[in-house]
Design an enzyme around this catalytic site. Structure first.
Site, PDB file in Angstrom:
ATOM      1  N   TYR A 131      -1.666  -6.869  16.398  1.00 36.49           N
ATOM      2  CA  TYR A 131      -2.379  -5.813  15.678  1.00 36.49           C
ATOM      3  C   TYR A 131      -3.592  -5.375  16.503  1.00 36.49           C
ATOM      4  CZ  TYR A 131       0.280  -7.364  11.557  1.00 36.49           C
ATOM      5  OH  TYR A 131       1.292  -7.719  10.671  1.00 36.49           O
ATOM      6  N   ALA A 170       6.421   0.114   0.516  1.00 37.28           N
ATOM      7  CA  ALA A 170       7.293   0.767   1.499  1.00 37.28           C
ATOM      8  C   ALA A 170       6.523   1.690   2.431  1.00 37.28           C
ATOM      9  CB  ALA A 170       8.417   1.526   0.806  1.00 37.28           C
ATOM     10  N   GLY A 230      -1.716  -4.360   2.501  1.00 40.12           N
ATOM     11  CA  GLY A 230      -2.389  -3.986   3.743  1.00 40.12           C
ATOM     12  C   GLY A 230      -3.131  -2.672   3.624  1.00 40.12           C
ATOM     13  N   GLN A 250      -8.010   1.895  -1.312  1.00 46.81           N
ATOM     14  CA  GLN A 250      -6.615   1.447  -1.309  1.00 46.81           C
ATOM     15  C   GLN A 250      -6.522  -0.017  -1.719  1.00 46.81           C
ATOM     16  OE1 GLN A 250      -5.025   2.323   2.567  1.00 46.81           O
ATOM     17  NE2 GLN A 250      -4.744   4.496   2.127  1.00 46.81           N
TER      18      GLN A 250
END
Length: 331
Positions: free
Chosen positions: A53, A207, A281, A287
């Protein structure tokens, strides 16, 4: 916050795991600190990163953020994906596993990793060498447990039996790509994990953003969104017409019951009794806080039946779809 044992291990993890793939890429330090602080305040004790990452920068940021509170967290990272163009800086040679673990420890500013994942399988790869390297790291105390990510079911079973033959601890966790648009892990991966007492911690329950409902079929994705940025893995996996249509059908269903589709999709994954925790994530604090609503979302028998009618158990949303990153070699 709810906690659950990671498979048959005594290690307890929060039902939501903070995924940090966006840290040091789309998420700057101040925003990441707000996310980690909020997660800890709400009882989250499980955090996930990987060497690949942002080529180590996510690990370094996580290490900075966990200073002074390292032991409040179950820290997971991964190796195996390509870290450079050099021939021996990817996959699982003994030399690379031992060297890259040291590099991750330095970036994470810690003396041990709680869970060390083999990030992906490679066709034709012999498993004994990486397992012997993992055994060495366990004996040295540099890792506490180990697991696998993106491995097929038969390979997971092979690793369990090989670990026994090598007289070393087996994997305690598997991290598959599993959500209601991609139910393929239900065929082999989830059953083998249940059989061997391996915890399941799926990633991308929404997704890669498709199950937020923000992408309408036939329309251009909003500027700044993951799809608009041309995210390679999203375009290879869930940005398909069938997935977008399923998402819109479920969004209408959720709107009718006053639920957010993102909460519904994450709660659907958590409702599987084989799942220990789910990786959320976020890119932003907003979020992240939105994910917490999934813990209060109840999936009814009617909800399950609707999902089954849209995506059959064990299947992807698109009939015949397979992930190009993991090709089949039947012939």
């Amino acid at each position: 916050m709810q906690y659950q044992n990671l498979g048959k291990s005594p290690l307890k993890v929060s039902r939501l795991c903070l995924g940090t793939m966006m840290f040091a890429d789309q998420t700057e330090l101040a925003e990441a600190r707000s996310i980690v602080d909020h997660a800890q305040e709400h009882g989250v004790n499980f955090i996930d990163t990987a060497d690949v990452y942002s080529k180590g920068r996510s690990e370094a940021m996580v290490g900075e953020l966990l200073k002074g509170r390292r032991h409040d967290w179950v820290l997971a990272t991964k190796l195996g994906n390509m870290m450079s163009e050099r021939p021996n800086e990817s996959q699982y040679s003994r030399a690379w596993v031992l060297r890259e673990c040291e590099a991750s420890l330095q970036r994470l500013a810690t003396d041990h990793i709680d869970i060390y994942y083999l990030h992906r399988d490679f066709n034709g790869m012999d498993l004994e060498e990486p397992l012997r390297a993992i055994a060495t790291l366990l004996q040295q105390g540099k890792i506490r447990y180990w697991g696998v990510s993106n491995f097929r079911g038969w390979r997971i079973a092979e690793m369990v039996h090989m670990a026994r033959a090598l007289n070393m601890p087996g994997p305690v966790v598997c991290q598959p790509y599993y959500n209601l648009l991609n139910r393929q892990p239900e065929v082999e991966v989830l059953p083998v994990c249940a059989h061997h007492g391996i915890g399941v911690v799926p990633y991308s329950p929404i997704a890669r953003g498709v199950l937020s409902g923000k992408y309408a079929p036939g329309s251009q994705p909003a500027e700044g969104s993951r799809a608009a940025r041309g995210d390679k893995r999203m375009l290879e996996t869930e940005f398909r017409e069938e997935s977008l249509q399923v998402a819109q059908t479920l969004k209408a269903h959720c709107d009718g019951s006053g639920r957010a589709l993102s909460h519904f999709a994450t709660a659907w994954v958590l409702a599987n009794p084989r799942v220990s925790s789910v990786i959320a994530g976020p890119r932003t604090l907003a979020q992240w806080t939105d994910y917490l609503g999934a813990l209060d979302c109840v999936i009814s028998a009617e909800d399950e039946a609707l999902v089954d009618s849209l995506v059959r158990p064990g299947h992807p949303s698109t009939p015949g779809y397979t992930d190009p990153a993991y090709p089949l070699n039947g012939r």
